[in-house]
Design a protein around this motif. Structure first.
Motif: not given
Length: 373
Positions: A75, A78-79, A329
């Motif tokens: 995850r 996604e930043i 994001t």
């Protein structure tokens, strides 16, 4: 231990037994609401992710091993770590661009110790340079390698800043035209002049170098003016490459960007750099080393890896918890892009994240994007 407060009324909570799973149950002393404290390990995982990305460590050596590590940290790809707004002016700022593909470049501004700003674009142009520079306070001197569109952006964004063209890049530009072993006497002399540029340390030497360039130009003027006719009848300069090499130096002399580092009004506060070695060795070399250590990343992940490195080396990076709280994001940027009308999508930009057209092409509905490499 930090007191546990009620998420509804903010009052203090106290322990109230355990759940069937063995967790401690908390009950509000004011409103009676009951809840279970859940530990969020996201910040710790982000630190672990950056510990891998910014070093030479392998995923297999990270806690949990390769597959578990990838699953838990996926995850964080996604930043988009965004640059801060630098309001404290620096004396010297270095700017350069690192190309990650044929049509992907990240423009970077830095001082001697920190990355001050970065901007994603398709190519080096005035609009992209202006977007990078607009978030950094105007310095006294900016050192660049002469990227396309930089002069226009400098006049518009930092009009009071003096420009120092990297003398090593000025030499390299001449060498590209003459080669390191020129075949003509004129080319050999011009190549020698370009090499001598690297040894200029005083204003007297700078004046002598300019006079030598003017003397060379007068001595070989008729030679450089010779023309040749091609087989199709077109007439062109016989020594066009030498003419271009001379023009590159004369343009810098006329613009006053070649010997800014010797200006008496500037050096009284301390010596100034004549090259952008600080960003070449302190930033670009480190970024290329990181990308080599993690070769095989997709173009989007290479871009984000550069963003992460720059953010961690920015003046005041947030802790992991703060990054997770405030950084955009993929989903949040896509939502902004979706709110733009059709004209803004084609012509506008999202200055904080990069060119809008870049964002649309980077996040395409097709599963495979090959045109960025």
């Amino acid at each position: 231990m930090k007191a546990h407060t009620c998420p509804l009324c903010g009052a203090r909570m106290k322990r109230n037994g355990k759940t069937s799973a063995g967790r401690t149950r908390w009950r509000c002393t004011s409103c009676g609401a009951s809840s279970v404290r859940r530990m969020d390990s996201s910040a710790k995982l982000l630190d672990s992710f950056l510990g891998w990305l910014l070093t030479r460590r392998r995923q297999a050596d990270m806690p949990g091993g390769g597959r578990t590590f990838r699953r838990k940290t996926a995850r964080f790809w996604e930043i988009w770590p965004m640059p801060p707004k630098v309001e404290s002016p620096r004396r010297v700022v270095f700017v350069d661009g690192i190309h990650l593909g044929r049509k992907a470049v990240v423009l970077i501004a830095s001082d001697e110790g920190h990355a001050l700003g970065w901007h994603l674009c398709r190519s080096e142009n005035s609009r992209a340079w202006a977007a990078l520079m607009s978030r950094v306070a105007a310095p006294e001197v900016v050192v660049s390698d002469g990227g396309d569109g930089f002069q226009k952006a400098l006049r518009k964004t930092w009009p009071g800043t003096r420009h120092q063209r990297c003398v090593f890049h000025a030499f390299c530009q001449v060498r590209r035209y003459t080669t390191s072993r020129p075949r003509t006497q004129a080319g050999a002399e011009l190549y020698g002049l370009a090499r001598a540029l690297l040894a200029v340390t005083t204003l007297r030497e700078a004046d002598g170098w300019v006079q030598s360039l003017l003397a060379w130009s007068e001595r070989w003027d008729s030679f450089l003016a010779e023309t040749a006719r091609s087989e199709d009848g077109r007439v062109s300069l016989a020594h066009e490459r030498l003419v271009k090499a001379r023009r590159s130096l004369v343009r810098l002399v006329n613009a006053g960007a070649l010997f800014t580092y010797l200006d008496p009004g500037l050096v009284r506060d301390g010596p100034l750099p004549s090259t952008n070695n600080s960003i070449e060795g302190g930033v670009n070399a480190q970024l290329r080393a990181m990308l080599r250590d993690h070769r095989g990343l997709s173009i989007e992940r290479r871009l984000k890896a550069v963003f992460w490195w720059c953010y961690v080396h920015s003046p005041n990076p947030l802790p992991a918890a703060g990054i997770l709280r405030v950084m955009p994001t993929d989903r949040s940027i896509a939502a902004i892009y979706e709110r733009l009308d059709e004209r803004e999508r084609l012509e506008g930009t999202i200055p904080q994240w990069g060119d809008a057209v870049v964002w649309s092409e980077l996040h395409h509905s097709e599963p495979y994007r090959m045109d960025w490499d």
